[in-house]
Motif scaffolding. Structure first.
Motif, PDB file in Angstrom:
ATOM      1  N   LEU A 148       0.849  -1.144  -0.050  1.00 38.54           N
ATOM      2  CA  LEU A 148      -0.100  -0.019   0.175  1.00 38.54           C
ATOM      3  C   LEU A 148       0.688   1.281  -0.037  1.00 38.54           C
ATOM      4  O   LEU A 148       0.421   2.137  -0.835  1.00 38.54           O
ATOM      5  N   PHE A 149       2.023   1.138   0.792  1.00 38.93           N
ATOM      6  CA  PHE A 149       2.833   2.341   0.812  1.00 38.93           C
ATOM      7  C   PHE A 149       3.349   2.539  -0.896  1.00 38.93           C
ATOM      8  O   PHE A 149       3.501   3.688  -1.352  1.00 38.93           O
ATOM      9  N   LEU A 150       4.012   1.370  -1.413  1.00 38.41           N
ATOM     10  CA  LEU A 150       4.378   1.777  -2.764  1.00 38.41           C
ATOM     11  C   LEU A 150       3.368   2.286  -3.616  1.00 38.41           C
ATOM     12  O   LEU A 150       3.558   2.975  -4.397  1.00 38.41           O
ATOM     13  N   PHE A 151       2.016   1.576  -3.509  1.00 34.73           N
ATOM     14  CA  PHE A 151       1.067   2.075  -4.362  1.00 34.73           C
ATOM     15  C   PHE A 151       0.853   3.795  -4.183  1.00 34.73           C
ATOM     16  O   PHE A 151       0.747   4.421  -5.038  1.00 34.73           O
ATOM     17  N   ALA A 152       0.884   4.062  -2.745  1.00 40.33           N
ATOM     18  CA  ALA A 152       0.719   5.710  -2.593  1.00 40.33           C
ATOM     19  C   ALA A 152       1.760   6.409  -3.163  1.00 40.33           C
ATOM     20  O   ALA A 152       1.606   7.551  -3.614  1.00 40.33           O
ATOM     21  N   ILE A 153       2.882   5.912  -3.141  1.00 34.43           N
ATOM     22  CA  ILE A 153       3.914   6.522  -3.690  1.00 34.43           C
ATOM     23  C   ILE A 153       3.952   6.819  -4.979  1.00 34.43           C
ATOM     24  O   ILE A 153       4.088   7.907  -5.698  1.00 34.43           O
ATOM     25  N   ILE A 154       3.573   5.801  -5.717  1.00 35.62           N
ATOM     26  CA  ILE A 154       3.260   6.139  -7.388  1.00 35.62           C
ATOM     27  C   ILE A 154       2.211   6.812  -7.801  1.00 35.62           C
ATOM     28  O   ILE A 154       2.178   7.643  -8.538  1.00 35.62           O
ATOM     29  N   VAL A 155       1.060   6.782  -6.940  1.00 33.13           N
ATOM     30  CA  VAL A 155      -0.088   7.635  -6.928  1.00 33.13           C
ATOM     31  C   VAL A 155       0.359   9.334  -6.841  1.00 33.13           C
ATOM     32  O   VAL A 155       0.226  10.078  -7.724  1.00 33.13           O
TER      33      VAL A 155
ATOM     34  N   PHE B  18       1.834  14.453  -9.319  1.00 26.09           N
ATOM     35  CA  PHE B  18       2.749  15.557  -9.054  1.00 26.09           C
ATOM     36  C   PHE B  18       3.204  15.686 -10.565  1.00 26.09           C
ATOM     37  O   PHE B  18       3.205  17.064 -11.125  1.00 26.09           O
ATOM     38  N   ALA B  19       3.288  14.637 -11.369  1.00 20.90           N
ATOM     39  CA  ALA B  19       3.875  14.837 -12.720  1.00 20.90           C
ATOM     40  C   ALA B  19       2.859  15.320 -13.542  1.00 20.90           C
ATOM     41  O   ALA B  19       3.309  16.052 -14.536  1.00 20.90           O
ATOM     42  N   LYS B  20       1.422  15.113 -13.325  1.00 26.45           N
ATOM     43  CA  LYS B  20       0.430  15.552 -14.214  1.00 26.45           C
ATOM     44  C   LYS B  20       0.286  17.130 -13.654  1.00 26.45           C
ATOM     45  O   LYS B  20      -0.213  17.911 -14.652  1.00 26.45           O
ATOM     46  N   SER B  21       0.507  17.535 -12.749  1.00 26.17           N
ATOM     47  CA  SER B  21       0.247  18.944 -12.434  1.00 26.17           C
ATOM     48  C   SER B  21       1.378  19.896 -12.759  1.00 26.17           C
ATOM     49  O   SER B  21       1.002  21.051 -12.892  1.00 26.17           O
TER      50      SER B  21
END
Length: 55
Positions: free
Chosen positions: A39-46, A51-54
């Motif tokens: 879940l931590f890795l998934f949250a980091i990816i999200v 951030f990349a989209k903004s």
């Protein structure tokens, strides 16, 4: 035991010591730790994708 070795054991990347007798509580703890790491890795990816989209 190092941090990376513990993470490898939680994710079944490294074989466990056969001399060690695992208890049922240890198995439960490893399962919960595995879920929390994923879940931590998934949250980091999200967070990275947002951030990349903004930018």
């Amino acid at each position: 035991m190092g941090v990376w070795q513990q993470i490898a054991q939680y994710l079944f990347l490294k074989k466990k010591d056969k001399d060690e007798a695992p208890g049922s509580l240890i198995k439960f703890m490893h399962g919960i730790n595995r879920i929390s790491i994923l879940l931590f890795l998934f949250a980091i990816i999200v967070m990275i994708t947002r951030f990349a989209k903004s930018c």
